[in-house]
Design a protein around this motif. Structure first.
Motif, PDB file in Angstrom:
ATOM      1  N   ARG A 152      19.877  14.795 -73.742  1.00  0.00           N
ATOM      2  CA  ARG A 152      19.284  16.009 -74.313  1.00  0.00           C
ATOM      3  C   ARG A 152      18.876  16.955 -73.185  1.00  0.00           C
ATOM      4  NH1 ARG A 152      20.818  12.713 -77.412  1.00  0.00           N
ATOM      5  NH2 ARG A 152      19.652  11.582 -79.031  1.00  0.00           N
ATOM      6  N   CYS A 183      14.981  23.472 -74.274  1.00  0.00           N
ATOM      7  CA  CYS A 183      15.344  24.884 -74.422  1.00  0.00           C
ATOM      8  C   CYS A 183      15.150  25.671 -73.131  1.00  0.00           C
ATOM      9  CB  CYS A 183      14.502  25.522 -75.529  1.00  0.00           C
ATOM     10  SG  CYS A 183      14.833  24.940 -77.203  1.00  0.00           S
ATOM     11  N   LEU A 188      21.912  27.431 -81.558  1.00  0.00           N
ATOM     12  CA  LEU A 188      20.966  27.271 -80.453  1.00  0.00           C
ATOM     13  C   LEU A 188      19.797  28.244 -80.571  1.00  0.00           C
ATOM     14  CD1 LEU A 188      23.444  26.724 -77.461  1.00  0.00           C
ATOM     15  CD2 LEU A 188      22.097  24.996 -78.669  1.00  0.00           C
ATOM     16  N   ASN A 198      17.392  26.755 -82.895  1.00  0.00           N
ATOM     17  CA  ASN A 198      16.654  25.648 -82.266  1.00  0.00           C
ATOM     18  C   ASN A 198      15.654  26.147 -81.232  1.00  0.00           C
ATOM     19  OD1 ASN A 198      18.278  23.963 -83.731  1.00  0.00           O
ATOM     20  ND2 ASN A 198      19.430  23.146 -81.993  1.00  0.00           N
ATOM     21  N   CYS A 199      16.007  27.253 -80.587  1.00  0.00           N
ATOM     22  CA  CYS A 199      15.226  27.768 -79.457  1.00  0.00           C
ATOM     23  C   CYS A 199      14.920  29.257 -79.671  1.00  0.00           C
ATOM     24  CB  CYS A 199      15.996  27.596 -78.153  1.00  0.00           C
ATOM     25  SG  CYS A 199      16.535  25.914 -77.804  1.00  0.00           S
ATOM     26  N   ASN A 233      17.584  19.506 -77.265  1.00  0.00           N
ATOM     27  CA  ASN A 233      18.889  19.818 -77.847  1.00  0.00           C
ATOM     28  C   ASN A 233      19.913  18.845 -77.298  1.00  0.00           C
ATOM     29  OD1 ASN A 233      18.549  22.969 -78.900  1.00  0.00           O
ATOM     30  ND2 ASN A 233      17.218  22.438 -77.204  1.00  0.00           N
TER      31      ASN A 233
END
Length: 330
Positions: A198, A201, A229, A232-233, A243
């Motif tokens: 992982r 971010c 993305l 997610n960020c 991530n």
């Protein structure tokens, strides 16, 4: 005349450096513990496998520790040393702080190995064996680990602050690899370790919103992947959100990292530029590995051996730490 003297001086620097890398390889051996701790690899593998049952990320995390150890003054276990009156820990360097993990598992491995063979196996060698076990248990190749490293009695936090970075340009990465005796093929090959694990971010959010000060996303990012993305960020959000480095098979060691790059789905700038940089020397290697997992696996094993040969301490240099976190007698 001055020019000739300079060339001579440079050649004198270059020759010992080359000998250093060759000599270190000659001193490491796959049979180093055959009589003193013959079961060491099995012990390490068992503890690593047990750790994964409660932590699916651990194989990638442990492999990364070996990279971050070897790139700073060679594979000498210096990364494992905690802060003390005399040690400025590499764990507090920017690339490692609140990011490098798995140190507790290394402690558990060291305890198990000490119980079987007290005072024999170095922490530096434990990292090397652990990386091979982790890659193989995640579905990747196996290789014969060369052993005989000893542990440093110092750390180099400044050196750790200069580790290869997700923000580095391809030319900077090539320079950093070359500085430790690794070539562009090693760079493209070892980057394939981002097939599992992982990233937070904060290590790539610049690509999502303001790439290279343009105020726009990195144009090499696949648009649908960019959208994912950004969800997610979010801009100004929590930079520590995790991530998957490989969105397809996040916990498996395979060649999907390279097909992801072909689809502009490399997570880090340092990943995607292996293929997307104009004239990249690494592009042909990326394409080769995308087409052949067996070629990638074979070369990855060799590149891990190459990295493991970076200036180890051998013979009477360094020590065999009894606790990987501190120098003996401290």
């Amino acid at each position: 005349m001055a020019h000739t003297s300079l060339l001579l001086a440079l050649s004198l620097i270059t020759i010992p450096l080359a000998l250093l890398f060759q000599g270190s390889q000659a001193q490491l051996s796959s049979t180093f513990y055959d009589t003193s701790c013959s079961n060491v690899s099995a012990i390490v593998r068992s503890v690593v496998q047990q750790a994964q049952t409660s932590d699916p990320r651990i194989y990638a995390s442990l492999t990364r520790l070996f990279f971050h150890d070897c790139f700073v003054d060679g594979c000498d276990g210096s990364l494992l040393l905690d802060d003390s009156a005399t040690i400025q820990s590499e764990k507090d360097a920017t690339p490692n702080k609140n990011s490098a993990r798995g140190f507790d598992v290394v402690d558990n491995i060291k305890t198990a190995v000490e119980n079987a063979c007290p005072g024999i196996v170095s922490c530096a060698d434990i990292l090397a064996i652990t990386a091979e076990a982790s890659v193989n248990l995640a579905g990747g190749p196996s290789w014969t680990v060369l052993l005989g490293r000893r542990d440093s009695t110092t750390a180099n936090q400044a050196g750790a602050n200069n580790l290869p970075s997700p923000f580095d340009s391809l030319s900077t990465l090539e320079s950093k690899f070359s500085a430790v005796g690794l070539d562009d093929t090693d760079l493209a090959t070892l980057s394939g370790a981002h097939t599992f694990g992982r990233a937070q971010c904060r290590f790539f959010s610049n690509r999502l919103y303001n790439f290279s000060g343009t105020g726009s996303p990195d144009p090499s990012l696949n648009p649908s992947y960019l959208t994912t993305l950004q969800q997610n960020c979010p801009q100004g959000g929590d930079g520590t959100v995790l991530n998957n480095l490989d969105p397809t098979t996040p916990n498996t060691f395979d060649n999907n990292y390279y097909t992801n790059l072909q689809n502009n789905r490399g997570l880090l700038q340092s990943d995607q530029e292996l293929l997307s940089t104009s004239g990249a020397s690494t592009a042909s290697t990326v394409n080769s590995y995308a087409g052949s997992q067996s070629t990638f696996f074979q070369n990855f094993a060799q590149s891990m051996i190459n990295m493991g040969n970076i200036t180890p301490l051998t013979g009477s240099s360094g020590e065999i730490r009894s606790n990987c976190r501190k120098v003996n007698g401290s």
